[in-house]
Design an enzyme around this catalytic site. Sequence first.
Site, PDB file in Angstrom:
ATOM      1  N   ALA A  45       0.846  -1.190   0.000  1.00 10.59           N
ATOM      2  CA  ALA A  45       0.000   0.000   0.000  1.00 10.59           C
ATOM      3  C   ALA A  45       0.887   1.248   0.000  1.00 10.59           C
ATOM      4  CB  ALA A  45      -0.910  -0.005   1.217  1.00 10.59           C
ATOM      5  N   GLN A  47       1.597   3.634   1.991  1.00 10.42           N
ATOM      6  CA  GLN A  47       2.441   3.862   3.155  1.00 10.42           C
ATOM      7  C   GLN A  47       3.027   2.551   3.702  1.00 10.42           C
ATOM      8  OE1 GLN A  47       3.724   6.494   4.722  1.00 10.42           O
ATOM      9  NE2 GLN A  47       2.886   7.883   3.182  1.00 10.42           N
ATOM     10  N   SER A  48       3.368   1.656   2.812  1.00 12.87           N
ATOM     11  CA  SER A  48       3.894   0.349   3.222  1.00 12.87           C
ATOM     12  C   SER A  48       5.219   0.453   3.963  1.00 12.87           C
ATOM     13  CB  SER A  48       4.072  -0.534   1.990  1.00 12.87           C
ATOM     14  OG  SER A  48       4.787  -1.704   2.306  1.00 12.87           O
ATOM     15  N   ASN A  49       5.277  -0.111   5.159  1.00 18.91           N
ATOM     16  CA  ASN A  49       6.535  -0.212   5.900  1.00 18.91           C
ATOM     17  C   ASN A  49       7.484  -1.188   5.221  1.00 18.91           C
ATOM     18  OD1 ASN A  49       5.695   1.507   8.087  1.00 18.91           O
ATOM     19  ND2 ASN A  49       4.471  -0.200   8.862  1.00 18.91           N
TER      20      ASN A  49
END
Length: 304
Positions: A45, A47-49
């Site tokens: 997504a 804002q993927s970590n």
Amino acid sequence: MAVHSFLLNAMTVPVLLQEETKHGNWNFCWGRHCKNADTIITQGATQSNHVRQTAAICSKLDLRCEILLEHRTGSEDPDYLENGNVLLDRLFGANILSVPAGTDMDAAMEETAAEIRKNGGNPYIIPGGGSSPTGALGYVNCAMELVGQANDRSLRIDHLVTATGSAGTQAGLLAGLEGTRSGIPVLGICVNADKETQEGKVFALAEKTAEFLGIPGSIKRESVVANGDYVGPGYGLSTDGMIEAVQLLAREEGILLDPVYSGKGMAGLIDLVRKGKYRKDENIVFLHTGGSAGLFAYRKTFTA
């Protein structure tokens, strides 16, 4: 009742450490040394970590990084689209392709890989969240490390609670805790799926991970437990419980949770404690999966 929060040691990366480093460690060893890759492809997504950590490790290892970001939440907030993890993706030099929600991400990564091969490159695809039997080995090690730390402290662990999303964290923990015969039950607090769906995903990956470890059949279906009551309106979308949990841990303990995973995981744990699920003499470990860089993408959520 005592609640212990563990953020376990991981491969050194020059950026806020969190869970995906555990997955990334094993995926990169496999991709770089076993597959001789010169380019890493992954997805997540906006804002993927996991994507951000992939970009960080690529910069450290001098690998080209191609990342696909799915606009899954529909947010048009400039902070969400360009700050937080996205800002760091760019700083690490990753090439970003943004795609709309609902895109077949696996097919999109295969198309990217085909184009790279056409141009003479050798790509290696890491699945979203690093959640594969290879990636889950990071959390097998995590489970062993956790048990070792507890034994060193003479700490009895009655329950382990963590956020669960792409399934790799919970699947790896289950395989590792079963391998050590620890008897520690794991509860996954869902961040993007209902209980039945999430338990099915985790069980499937835990079984594959156990087979990869040479212990097929060791994971029992009844040991896979998830709680889908704290997802709220959807993945990456804020809930009152998440906001309370993030603020509470920051102000009372100096610990930063993230808005997508550990924030909802802790919100679930807080609510279950309030409802009396756990006895006062029990020790609960909350496995902190990190991701605090994502807080900067949710600035308005915490300053409203």
